[in-house]
Design a protein around this motif. Structure first.
Motif, short mmCIF file in Angstrom:
data_model
loop_
_atom_site.label_atom_id
_atom_site.label_comp_id
_atom_site.label_asym_id
_atom_site.label_seq_id
_atom_site.Cartn_x
_atom_site.Cartn_y
_atom_site.Cartn_z
N ASP A 26 15.57 58.59 108.85
CA ASP A 26 16.37 57.69 109.69
C ASP A 26 16.07 56.23 109.38
N GLN A 27 17.10 55.40 109.60
CA GLN A 27 16.91 53.95 109.58
C GLN A 27 16.60 53.51 111.01
N VAL A 28 15.62 52.62 111.16
CA VAL A 28 15.21 52.14 112.48
C VAL A 28 15.43 50.63 112.54
N VAL A 29 16.11 50.19 113.58
CA VAL A 29 16.40 48.76 113.76
C VAL A 29 15.87 48.37 115.14
N VAL A 30 14.86 47.50 115.18
CA VAL A 30 14.25 47.10 116.44
C VAL A 30 14.39 45.59 116.60
N LYS A 31 15.14 45.17 117.62
CA LYS A 31 15.24 43.74 117.92
C LYS A 31 14.14 43.37 118.90
N VAL A 32 13.27 42.47 118.51
CA VAL A 32 12.15 42.04 119.36
C VAL A 32 12.47 40.65 119.90
N VAL A 59 24.83 67.87 114.10
CA VAL A 59 23.92 68.93 113.65
C VAL A 59 23.64 68.82 112.16
N LEU A 60 24.35 67.98 111.46
CA LEU A 60 24.13 67.82 110.02
C LEU A 60 22.73 67.28 109.77
N GLY A 61 22.24 67.47 108.56
CA GLY A 61 20.91 66.95 108.21
C GLY A 61 20.93 65.46 107.93
N ALA A 62 22.10 64.84 108.07
CA ALA A 62 22.23 63.43 107.70
C ALA A 62 21.35 62.55 108.57
N ALA A 63 20.76 61.53 107.92
CA ALA A 63 19.97 60.56 108.66
C ALA A 63 20.90 59.62 109.42
N ILE A 64 20.40 59.06 110.51
CA ILE A 64 21.20 58.13 111.30
C ILE A 64 20.42 56.84 111.49
N THR A 65 21.07 55.83 112.06
CA THR A 65 20.41 54.57 112.40
C THR A 65 20.11 54.56 113.88
N ARG A 66 18.86 54.26 114.22
CA ARG A 66 18.45 54.22 115.63
C ARG A 66 18.15 52.78 116.01
N HIS A 67 18.74 52.34 117.09
CA HIS A 67 18.57 50.96 117.55
C HIS A 67 17.67 50.91 118.78
N TYR A 68 16.71 50.01 118.74
CA TYR A 68 15.82 49.78 119.88
C TYR A 68 15.81 48.28 120.19
N THR A 69 15.57 47.95 121.45
CA THR A 69 15.31 46.56 121.85
C THR A 69 13.94 46.50 122.51
N PHE A 70 13.07 45.65 121.99
CA PHE A 70 11.74 45.45 122.56
C PHE A 70 11.71 44.04 123.18
N ASN A 71 11.63 43.97 124.50
CA ASN A 71 11.48 42.69 125.18
C ASN A 71 10.01 42.46 125.51
N ILE A 72 9.44 41.41 124.93
CA ILE A 72 8.03 41.07 125.24
C ILE A 72 8.03 40.20 126.50
N ASN A 73 7.43 40.75 127.57
CA ASN A 73 7.42 40.06 128.87
C ASN A 73 6.02 40.07 129.46
N TYR A 74 5.85 39.27 130.52
CA TYR A 74 4.65 39.37 131.35
C TYR A 74 4.86 40.50 132.35
N HIS A 75 3.74 41.07 132.81
CA HIS A 75 3.86 42.27 133.62
C HIS A 75 2.51 42.47 134.30
N ASN A 76 2.48 42.56 135.63
CA ASN A 76 1.23 42.72 136.37
C ASN A 76 0.79 44.18 136.35
N VAL A 77 -0.47 44.39 135.99
CA VAL A 77 -1.04 45.74 135.95
C VAL A 77 -2.38 45.71 136.66
N THR A 78 -2.64 46.72 137.49
CA THR A 78 -3.94 46.81 138.18
C THR A 78 -4.71 48.01 137.66
N ARG A 79 -5.91 47.77 137.19
CA ARG A 79 -6.84 48.82 136.80
C ARG A 79 -8.23 48.41 137.27
N LEU A 80 -9.05 49.36 137.69
CA LEU A 80 -10.43 49.11 138.11
C LEU A 80 -10.48 48.05 139.22
N CYS A 81 -9.46 48.05 140.10
CA CYS A 81 -9.35 47.08 141.19
C CYS A 81 -9.15 45.64 140.71
#
Length: 570
Positions: A67-73, A22-44
């Motif tokens: 906050d500090q943000v750390v994103v591994k791509v 609950v403190l106002g202190a900033a934290i470090t947030r970790h994310y992982t972004f995996n760039i992949n292929y992915h099938n999507v259907t729109r407009l048939c």
């Protein structure tokens, strides 16, 4: 489906936030972004797209101010990739900014890079997207920066928050489209639809099931976080029979104002409050977005739509009438000028507008289209058999083969770039009148160097070459203040008298008016190499881009640290 993922992902993010100390202190947030292929259907049409973590649009990045943000791509596709954190100041973290060949070499197939930055003095809505070629067509997502813990919004606390991202859908691979256009010299094929949160909506063929629905309760206030992630189009937006209250733009609070219609350029964000009707209205309401366009080329003249649906007290509802909004004409430049002038900074003690009152250096840049000669023994599809180009001060910027920031940091500029970008047009002409006979651009990798803490005034002047057009200019690494705008040619003797130096809007992306000019001021307090470009990707690809190099300051905290060890190699 794209709708449910956005709300559930946000919910997970907010639940995570609730579990924090609950403190106002900033934290470090970790994310992982995996760039992949992915099938999507729109407009048939089913297409193999590039996406992050198998989501289209991509996952929201949620954090608090400070906050500090750390994103591994991790790049699992055959394309080279980078990610740009659009609008994040990146104070002394230029290695994490993301534009390919400007601050980094791209992440190659099978490689990874960790972006590490701190969200300093910013709160609101931004976006992340790929920043190489046209990959951001499908690689994009929201950045939601909540206020520090125990700090509140300077407006009514909303009942619920909903991100609404505009995008463009192509039935074919956008990389093939821009590669073909650059080869032939003609204008690229346009998108097949616009999207709201990845869904084109019911006004397109074979698309009724892919419609974004915003379900609301009567008598509540919703915070809608609008983001335009479209590639090449500024968009008007409206919800039938509802007024929106604008409270923030580009993650900076503004003086609230009411409007029925929004205009959002690519790269811009706008937060609005939607107050729902006090009682169940016995109707549903269409929300719609369609382009603002003044140029002479082709564009996607279609409309994406979603549904605003009120929750009925008994759930026992017959078919309700559907109300549709009225949007301005496609080329409603007068509306656009009036709308953009309504944005003003709060400019109060808590959220001051630190506009440079005096300036150290003044620059005048023309922005617009032009042409390159057609190579011998080929046929080109640009104006009068040439190839389309675009430029700033008639310099069409050529991307280097290594990253500018590395070349600058290690003192290896020789053969990579020159520091002689022109401070004003080398050949003045009647910029918004009849175009000159010679519309050929020069090509080069030129940068403009600023000393640390230089206060800058920059006037951006549209030209009528190959058609006067609105250009949403984005500056990396800074917010700037829009101190003036007008139509026709900028008059350096008369126009500055009307500059707003008290409460101008502070943004990272602003439209240079079609057939007009925009005056901005900023303080160069962030050492590094910072890209400035039109956020219509077709114009960026044609060369409407240039870098500012801001030198280190004298103090240790005014210098750019060395690059991280995993910085990609070219």
């Amino acid at each position: 489906m794209a709708v449910s993922y956005i709300s559930s992902a946000l919910l997970r993010g907010f639940c995570t936030l609730l579990l924090l100390p609950v403190l106002g202190a900033a934290i470090t947030r970790h994310y992982t972004f995996n760039i992949n292929y992915h099938n999507v259907t729109r407009l048939c049409h089913t297409r193999r797209i590039l996406s992050v973590n198998g989501q289209f649009p991509g996952p929201p990045l949620i954090a608090r101010e400070g906050d500090q943000v750390v994103v591994k791509v991790n790049n699992h596709v055959s394309n080279n990739v980078t990610i740009h954190w659009h609008g994040v100041r990146q104070l002394r973290s230029g290695w994490a900014d993301g534009p390919a060949y400007i601050t980094q070499c791209p992440i190659q197939t099978g490689q990874s890079y960790t972006y590490n930055f701190t969200l300093t003095g910013q709160r609101g809505t931004l976006l992340w997207h790929a920043h190489i070629s046209w990959l951001r067509a499908t690689i994009y997502g929201p950045i939601i920066i909540l206020p520090r813990r125990n700090e509140s919004y300077p407006f009514q606390k909303p009942y619920k928050e909903v991100p609404i991202m505009f995008g463009e859908w192509f039935n074919v691979n956008p990389e093939a489209i821009i590669n073909q256009a650059l080869q032939t010299g003609g204008g690229p094929n346009v998108s097949d639809s616009y999207c709201i949160n990845g869904l084109p909506g019911p006004l397109y063929n074979c698309s009724k099931k892919d419609t974004f629905k915003l379900k609301v309760k009567p008598g509540k206030t919703y915070l809608l976080r609008f983001i335009n992630a479209a590639l090449n189009d500024e968009l008007f937006f409206s919800i039938a029979n509802h007024t929106l209250t604008v409270v923030e733009a580009d993650a900076v609070y503004v003086k609230p104002f009411d409007t029925d219609i929004l205009l959002i350029a690519p790269g811009q964000t706008t937060n609005v409050l939607l107050k729902t009707k006090p009682d169940f209205p016995n109707a549903t309401f269409l929300m719609a977005a369609r382009p603002y366009f003044t140029g002479s080329g082709t564009f996607d003249n279609s409309t994406t739509a979603g549904i605003l649906k009120y929750k009925h007290p008994s759930n026992n509802i017959k078919k309700l009438p559907l109300f549709k909004p009225t949007l301005p004409a496609i080329n409603a430049t007068g509306f656009v000028a009036n709308f953009t002038r309504k944005f003003r900074s709060l400019a109060n003690s808590q959220f001051p507008a630190n506009v440079p009152q005096t300036v150290d250096r003044k620059f005048f840049f023309t922005v617009g289209l032009g042409s390159n000669p057609c190579p011998s023994n080929t046929t080109c599809q640009g104006p009068n058999g040439t190839k389309f180009a675009a430029s700033v001060n008639n310099v069409s910027f050529a991307l280097p083969s290594v990253a500018l920031l590395q070349a600058h940091f290690f003192g290896q500029a020789n053969g990579i770039y020159t520091s002689d970008f022109p401070e004003q047009p080398l050949t003045p002409f009647n910029y918004t009148g009849s175009p000159p006979n010679n519309t050929m651009v020069t090509n080069g990798t030129k940068a403009l160097v600023l000393s640390f803490n230089t206060s800058v005034e920059l006037v951006l002047q549209d030209t009528s070459i190959n058609g006067a057009e609105s250009h949403p200019l984005h500056l990396h690494g800074f917010n700037f203040f829009v101190v003036g705008q007008g139509f026709g040619n900028y008059d350096p003797t008369k126009d500055p008298a009307n500059f707003n130096l008290k409460d101008p809007v502070e943004r990272n992306t602003a439209g240079v008016p079609a057939g007009g000019w925009l005056a901005i001021r900023f303080l160069a307090d962030n050492p590094g190499v910072w890209f400035m470009h039109c956020h219509l990707d077709v114009h960026t690809s044609w060369g409407l881009r240039m870098p500012w190099i801001v030198l280190d300051g004298p103090q240790p905290n005014q210098k750019l640290p060395p690059p991280p060890s995993d910085l990609p190699k070219c």
